[in-house]
Enzyme design. Structure first.
Site, PDB file in Angstrom:
ATOM      1  N   CYS A 113     -19.818  -7.294  25.115  1.00 34.88           N
ATOM      2  CA  CYS A 113     -19.889  -6.400  26.273  1.00 34.88           C
ATOM      3  C   CYS A 113     -18.917  -6.814  27.377  1.00 34.88           C
ATOM      4  O   CYS A 113     -17.716  -6.686  27.236  1.00 34.88           O
ATOM      5  CB  CYS A 113     -21.321  -6.272  26.770  1.00 34.88           C
ATOM      6  SG  CYS A 113     -21.530  -4.828  27.853  1.00 34.88           S
ATOM      7  N   HIS A 216     -24.239  -4.684  22.083  1.00 33.09           N
ATOM      8  CA  HIS A 216     -25.034  -5.908  22.271  1.00 33.09           C
ATOM      9  C   HIS A 216     -25.755  -6.295  20.986  1.00 33.09           C
ATOM     10  O   HIS A 216     -26.948  -6.030  20.835  1.00 33.09           O
ATOM     11  CB  HIS A 216     -26.062  -5.718  23.401  1.00 33.09           C
ATOM     12  CG  HIS A 216     -25.476  -5.825  24.769  1.00 33.09           C
ATOM     13  ND1 HIS A 216     -25.344  -7.027  25.433  1.00 33.09           N
ATOM     14  CD2 HIS A 216     -24.969  -4.890  25.586  1.00 33.09           C
ATOM     15  CE1 HIS A 216     -24.792  -6.823  26.615  1.00 33.09           C
ATOM     16  NE2 HIS A 216     -24.548  -5.525  26.741  1.00 33.09           N
ATOM     17  N   GLU A 218     -26.863  -9.073  20.083  1.00 30.08           N
ATOM     18  CA  GLU A 218     -27.960 -10.031  20.311  1.00 30.08           C
ATOM     19  C   GLU A 218     -29.297  -9.317  20.516  1.00 30.08           C
ATOM     20  O   GLU A 218     -30.348  -9.924  20.353  1.00 30.08           O
ATOM     21  CB  GLU A 218     -27.629 -10.958  21.493  1.00 30.08           C
ATOM     22  CG  GLU A 218     -27.896 -10.395  22.882  1.00 30.08           C
ATOM     23  CD  GLU A 218     -26.849  -9.391  23.362  1.00 30.08           C
ATOM     24  OE1 GLU A 218     -25.935  -9.058  22.592  1.00 30.08           O
ATOM     25  OE2 GLU A 218     -26.964  -8.934  24.517  1.00 30.08           O
TER      26      GLU A 218
END
Ligand code: MN
Length: 246
Positions: A113, A216, A218
């Site tokens: 990001c 993202h 994660e």
């Protein structure tokens, strides 16, 4: 098993009007993703000192750049476009020093990001400062759905490292970005785009592990094998860097 040490660049409290003291902050999802992929997550503090960046990166095996505030346009020679551009100058200085130190040491870098934007700027590229204003689109790149909701697709270059890692040329991703890459830095190449053409991934041309994604992963490790594979690839590359340098 001797897990590689992966530094995670953190954010700060600079944009939090309630914060009375300066703090370093990191969403826990980054640490968890690195640990579950086989790395040791090490949160790297925001220190505005290039000697600190060098000292830290000389002890680590890889660098993960996390999300956060907008990247300062002054870093690529522009004035702030409008009030939507919210920057954290201290983090920019600390982060740019970390990126330079990691690249100088030939360490694997995975940028998420804000990280893909900071990486592009560190290597000489530019950004759309305010994506909705400068590049209006049907795609909502700042989704209001939950962090783990996959709200738009990306098309991945089949020849890319990204495609090899995730094992696909299309992926459903989440999207929480205000800015995006405009001019791609020399030394990087675009490897994925959203349906509206916005850059969603880049990678280095030099052959070392240098990968950036605008989404993202994660936040997707519980629902998306491709996202888990990205962190495993980082851990694997960092393991290789550790063996080479020590
Ligand atoms: Mn997006």
């Amino acid at each position: 098993m001797n897990r590689p040490l992966i530094g995670i660049e953190c954010g700060t409290s600079a944009l939090d009007s309630h914060a009375k003291i300066s703090q370093d902050r990191l969403n826990r999802s980054y640490s968890r993703a690195v640990w579950e992929a086989g790395g040791v997550p090490v949160i790297v503090p925001c220190l505005e000192d290039s000697a600190a960046a060098e000292a830290i990166m000389s002890r680590l095996d890889g660098l993960l750049l996390s999300g956060g505030a907008d990247v300062s346009p002054t870093l690529y020679g522009e004035d702030r476009l409008n009030d939507t551009v919210e920057v954290d100058e201290a983090r920019d200085r600390a982060g740019q020093a970390l990126i330079r130190a990691a690249l100088r040491n030939g360490l694997p870098v995975f940028a998420i990001c804000r990280g893909i934007q900071a990486l592009n700027v560190a290597m000489g590229g530019t950004l759309y400062q305010d994506l909705p204003a400068q590049r209006p689109s049907e795609i909502r790149h700042r989704q209001t759905e939950s962090r783990g909701a996959q709200t738009h697709s990306i098309e991945i270059d089949p020849e890319s490292r990204l495609a090899r890692i995730v094992g696909a040329t299309r992926m459903e991703v989440n999207s929480f970005h205000h800015q995006a890459i405009k001019d791609v830095a020399e030394g990087l190449t675009v490897t994925a785009r959203a349906p509206d053409g916005v850059v969603e991934a880049v990678e280095g041309l030099s052959g070392s592990f240098l990968l950036g994604v605008q989404f993202h992963p994660e936040e997707l490790i519980d629902v998306c094998e491709g996202s888990r594979a990205l962190f495993r690839a980082l851990a694997h590359a960092a393991e290789g860097a550790r063996v080479q340098t020590r």
